[in-house]
Design a protein around this motif. Sequence first.
Motif, PDB file in Angstrom:
ATOM      1  N   ASN A 174    -125.740 116.967 134.008  1.00 37.64           N
ATOM      2  CA  ASN A 174    -125.377 116.719 135.165  1.00 37.64           C
ATOM      3  C   ASN A 174    -123.741 117.184 135.321  1.00 37.64           C
ATOM      4  O   ASN A 174    -123.133 117.967 136.271  1.00 37.64           O
ATOM      5  CB  ASN A 174    -125.125 115.345 135.405  1.00 37.64           C
ATOM      6  N   ALA A 175    -123.069 116.758 134.133  1.00 40.76           N
ATOM      7  CA  ALA A 175    -121.656 117.121 134.180  1.00 40.76           C
ATOM      8  C   ALA A 175    -121.330 118.711 134.153  1.00 40.76           C
ATOM      9  O   ALA A 175    -120.454 119.183 134.864  1.00 40.76           O
ATOM     10  CB  ALA A 175    -121.156 116.462 132.732  1.00 40.76           C
ATOM     11  N   GLU A 176    -122.438 119.313 133.316  1.00 34.12           N
ATOM     12  CA  GLU A 176    -122.268 120.806 133.296  1.00 34.12           C
ATOM     13  C   GLU A 176    -122.245 121.350 134.760  1.00 34.12           C
ATOM     14  O   GLU A 176    -121.413 122.251 135.187  1.00 34.12           O
ATOM     15  CB  GLU A 176    -123.444 121.465 132.581  1.00 34.12           C
ATOM     16  N   ALA A 177    -123.329 121.001 135.638  1.00 35.99           N
ATOM     17  CA  ALA A 177    -123.441 121.395 136.938  1.00 35.99           C
ATOM     18  C   ALA A 177    -122.281 120.945 137.841  1.00 35.99           C
ATOM     19  O   ALA A 177    -121.650 121.922 138.470  1.00 35.99           O
ATOM     20  CB  ALA A 177    -124.785 120.971 137.418  1.00 35.99           C
ATOM     21  N   TYR A 178    -121.904 119.882 137.425  1.00 43.28           N
ATOM     22  CA  TYR A 178    -120.464 119.347 138.371  1.00 43.28           C
ATOM     23  C   TYR A 178    -119.403 120.318 137.851  1.00 43.28           C
ATOM     24  O   TYR A 178    -118.637 120.715 138.775  1.00 43.28           O
ATOM     25  CB  TYR A 178    -120.284 117.699 138.191  1.00 43.28           C
ATOM     26  N   LEU A 179    -119.390 120.651 136.671  1.00 49.71           N
ATOM     27  CA  LEU A 179    -118.039 121.241 136.236  1.00 49.71           C
ATOM     28  C   LEU A 179    -117.960 122.748 136.974  1.00 49.71           C
ATOM     29  O   LEU A 179    -117.018 123.227 137.379  1.00 49.71           O
ATOM     30  CB  LEU A 179    -117.841 121.386 134.789  1.00 49.71           C
ATOM     31  N   VAL A 180    -119.313 123.538 137.002  1.00 49.40           N
ATOM     32  CA  VAL A 180    -119.312 124.554 137.645  1.00 49.40           C
ATOM     33  C   VAL A 180    -118.724 124.504 139.251  1.00 49.40           C
ATOM     34  O   VAL A 180    -118.138 125.323 139.480  1.00 49.40           O
ATOM     35  CB  VAL A 180    -120.781 125.136 137.910  1.00 49.40           C
ATOM     36  N   LYS A 181    -119.211 123.337 139.685  1.00 50.72           N
ATOM     37  CA  LYS A 181    -118.717 123.350 141.202  1.00 50.72           C
ATOM     38  C   LYS A 181    -117.012 123.200 141.317  1.00 50.72           C
ATOM     39  O   LYS A 181    -116.632 123.626 142.090  1.00 50.72           O
ATOM     40  CB  LYS A 181    -119.484 122.071 141.852  1.00 50.72           C
ATOM     41  N   LEU A 182    -116.672 122.331 140.301  1.00 50.79           N
ATOM     42  CA  LEU A 182    -115.089 122.344 140.256  1.00 50.79           C
ATOM     43  C   LEU A 182    -114.480 123.544 139.869  1.00 50.79           C
ATOM     44  O   LEU A 182    -113.267 123.915 140.262  1.00 50.79           O
ATOM     45  CB  LEU A 182    -114.588 121.240 139.137  1.00 50.79           C
ATOM     46  N   LYS A 183    -115.004 124.382 139.060  1.00 47.84           N
ATOM     47  CA  LYS A 183    -114.413 125.700 138.889  1.00 47.84           C
ATOM     48  C   LYS A 183    -114.490 126.514 139.980  1.00 47.84           C
ATOM     49  O   LYS A 183    -113.735 127.627 140.376  1.00 47.84           O
ATOM     50  CB  LYS A 183    -115.471 126.489 137.765  1.00 47.84           C
ATOM     51  N   LYS A 184    -115.645 126.452 140.928  1.00 45.79           N
ATOM     52  CA  LYS A 184    -115.767 126.986 142.237  1.00 45.79           C
ATOM     53  C   LYS A 184    -114.649 126.723 142.971  1.00 45.79           C
ATOM     54  O   LYS A 184    -114.088 127.571 143.881  1.00 45.79           O
ATOM     55  CB  LYS A 184    -117.069 126.941 142.815  1.00 45.79           C
ATOM     56  N   LEU A 185    -114.116 125.553 143.110  1.00 45.61           N
ATOM     57  CA  LEU A 185    -113.241 124.853 144.000  1.00 45.61           C
ATOM     58  C   LEU A 185    -111.807 125.579 143.417  1.00 45.61           C
ATOM     59  O   LEU A 185    -111.325 125.927 144.515  1.00 45.61           O
ATOM     60  CB  LEU A 185    -113.322 123.426 143.797  1.00 45.61           C
ATOM     61  N   ASP A 186    -111.692 125.815 142.399  1.00 48.59           N
ATOM     62  CA  ASP A 186    -110.466 126.130 141.552  1.00 48.59           C
ATOM     63  C   ASP A 186    -110.486 127.546 142.110  1.00 48.59           C
ATOM     64  O   ASP A 186    -109.599 128.107 142.689  1.00 48.59           O
ATOM     65  CB  ASP A 186    -110.439 125.978 140.085  1.00 48.59           C
ATOM     66  N   GLU A 187    -111.477 128.479 141.873  1.00 43.88           N
ATOM     67  CA  GLU A 187    -111.444 129.865 142.348  1.00 43.88           C
ATOM     68  C   GLU A 187    -111.290 130.010 144.048  1.00 43.88           C
ATOM     69  O   GLU A 187    -110.611 130.909 144.274  1.00 43.88           O
ATOM     70  CB  GLU A 187    -112.922 130.547 141.925  1.00 43.88           C
ATOM     71  N   GLY A 188    -111.891 129.121 144.701  1.00 45.25           N
ATOM     72  CA  GLY A 188    -111.487 129.230 146.023  1.00 45.25           C
ATOM     73  C   GLY A 188    -110.131 128.999 146.334  1.00 45.25           C
ATOM     74  O   GLY A 188    -109.510 129.786 147.072  1.00 45.25           O
ATOM     75  N   TYR A 189    -109.453 128.181 145.441  1.00 45.11           N
ATOM     76  CA  TYR A 189    -107.981 127.928 145.982  1.00 45.11           C
ATOM     77  C   TYR A 189    -107.326 129.368 145.535  1.00 45.11           C
ATOM     78  O   TYR A 189    -106.241 129.819 146.139  1.00 45.11           O
ATOM     79  CB  TYR A 189    -107.643 126.769 145.153  1.00 45.11           C
ATOM     80  N   ARG A 190    -107.388 129.570 144.302  1.00 43.89           N
ATOM     81  CA  ARG A 190    -106.837 130.936 144.003  1.00 43.89           C
ATOM     82  C   ARG A 190    -106.973 132.007 144.780  1.00 43.89           C
ATOM     83  O   ARG A 190    -105.876 132.648 145.204  1.00 43.89           O
ATOM     84  CB  ARG A 190    -107.431 131.225 142.368  1.00 43.89           C
ATOM     85  N   SER A 191    -108.147 132.410 145.182  1.00 36.32           N
ATOM     86  CA  SER A 191    -108.238 133.651 146.180  1.00 36.32           C
ATOM     87  C   SER A 191    -107.602 133.385 147.295  1.00 36.32           C
ATOM     88  O   SER A 191    -107.079 134.403 148.081  1.00 36.32           O
ATOM     89  CB  SER A 191    -109.761 134.010 146.278  1.00 36.32           C
ATOM     90  N   ALA A 192    -107.946 132.002 147.730  1.00 36.79           N
ATOM     91  CA  ALA A 192    -107.222 132.125 148.991  1.00 36.79           C
ATOM     92  C   ALA A 192    -105.607 131.977 149.182  1.00 36.79           C
ATOM     93  O   ALA A 192    -105.223 132.396 150.059  1.00 36.79           O
ATOM     94  CB  ALA A 192    -107.739 130.443 149.914  1.00 36.79           C
TER      95      ALA A 192
END
Length: 306
Positions: A174-192
């Motif tokens: 579960n943590a692995e799946a959640y960490l993937v989502k947190l990384k996507k959030l970070d990528e979203g911030y970076r590209s924006a």
Amino acid sequence: MKNKICRISSVLLLCAVFAGSAGAAEKLKVLTSFLPMYAHTKSITGDLADVQMFIDKDADPHDYEFKPSDVKKVLAADLFIANGAGLEIWLKGLLEKSGNPKLKVVNTSEGISLMDNPKEFFKGSAREEEEANDGSNKNPHVWLDPVLAQRQTENILAALVQADPKNADAYKKNAEAYLVKLKKLDEGYRSAMDKLANKNLVTFHDAFPYLAKRYGFNYLGCIAQFPEQDPKPGELKSLVQLIQKNHVKVIFAENGYSPKLLSEVAKQTGATVSEIDTLEIGTPDANAYLKRMGDNLASFEKAWKP
Ligand SMILES: [Zn+2]
């Protein structure tokens, strides 16, 4: 024959009742100090542990006053997941009062290098002196940086695996799946943020220095160091000047706190007021962190679009 079926049914029934109560009793009891800690923890455990948000959904985690019923909650718990970094100043007294020897307190900020509260803005003010004197000028708002949130999640996972090894595999998955989502959030911030030129940040309280540093915001200042403190008149005046000098067009009020003072600053400077979320209050929900940090990103994009 009839008799035999009856006997089998009662045995089955007994077994079912026993399995039900034993299953519930074996669940790890986890208290989480406030909303982001709840969201990270619940995303890892799902229903495998009994996870509760400790403070009330409308309470301020900086300044919580615990009740007698809270002492009981702590007595029954196995783990207490805290942000650390000086946020839960009330926790020490609570732990002393409850005296639960089996309780393990997890400091999720462990390993994170903490920032001092920004000083430039208050330079030479009485507040700078106050902070220097009590020595507690670390800024606790690490959870508002999606990269540091990953570190906090990893710390929570390690504590859960240690406290409840029988569910370790599920927690890790579960943590692995959640960490993937947190990384996507970070990528979203970076590209924006890469697309925005003006990232002048003025907020209500001093909650965003980690986020500002991560994504290169120009963090100019805040109205009050903590939600209940009003700035001194001199501080307000320098903030107004700073806002005018930097041509700040939008300043951010916070979800849950009265933006009266902020509106006053907006009026004096001609800036408009938008809203941003510190995630300090709100209803417990496993998706709250991802959802509300995503909403914050949308607020920044809207405020800073060229
Ligand atoms: Zn805060």
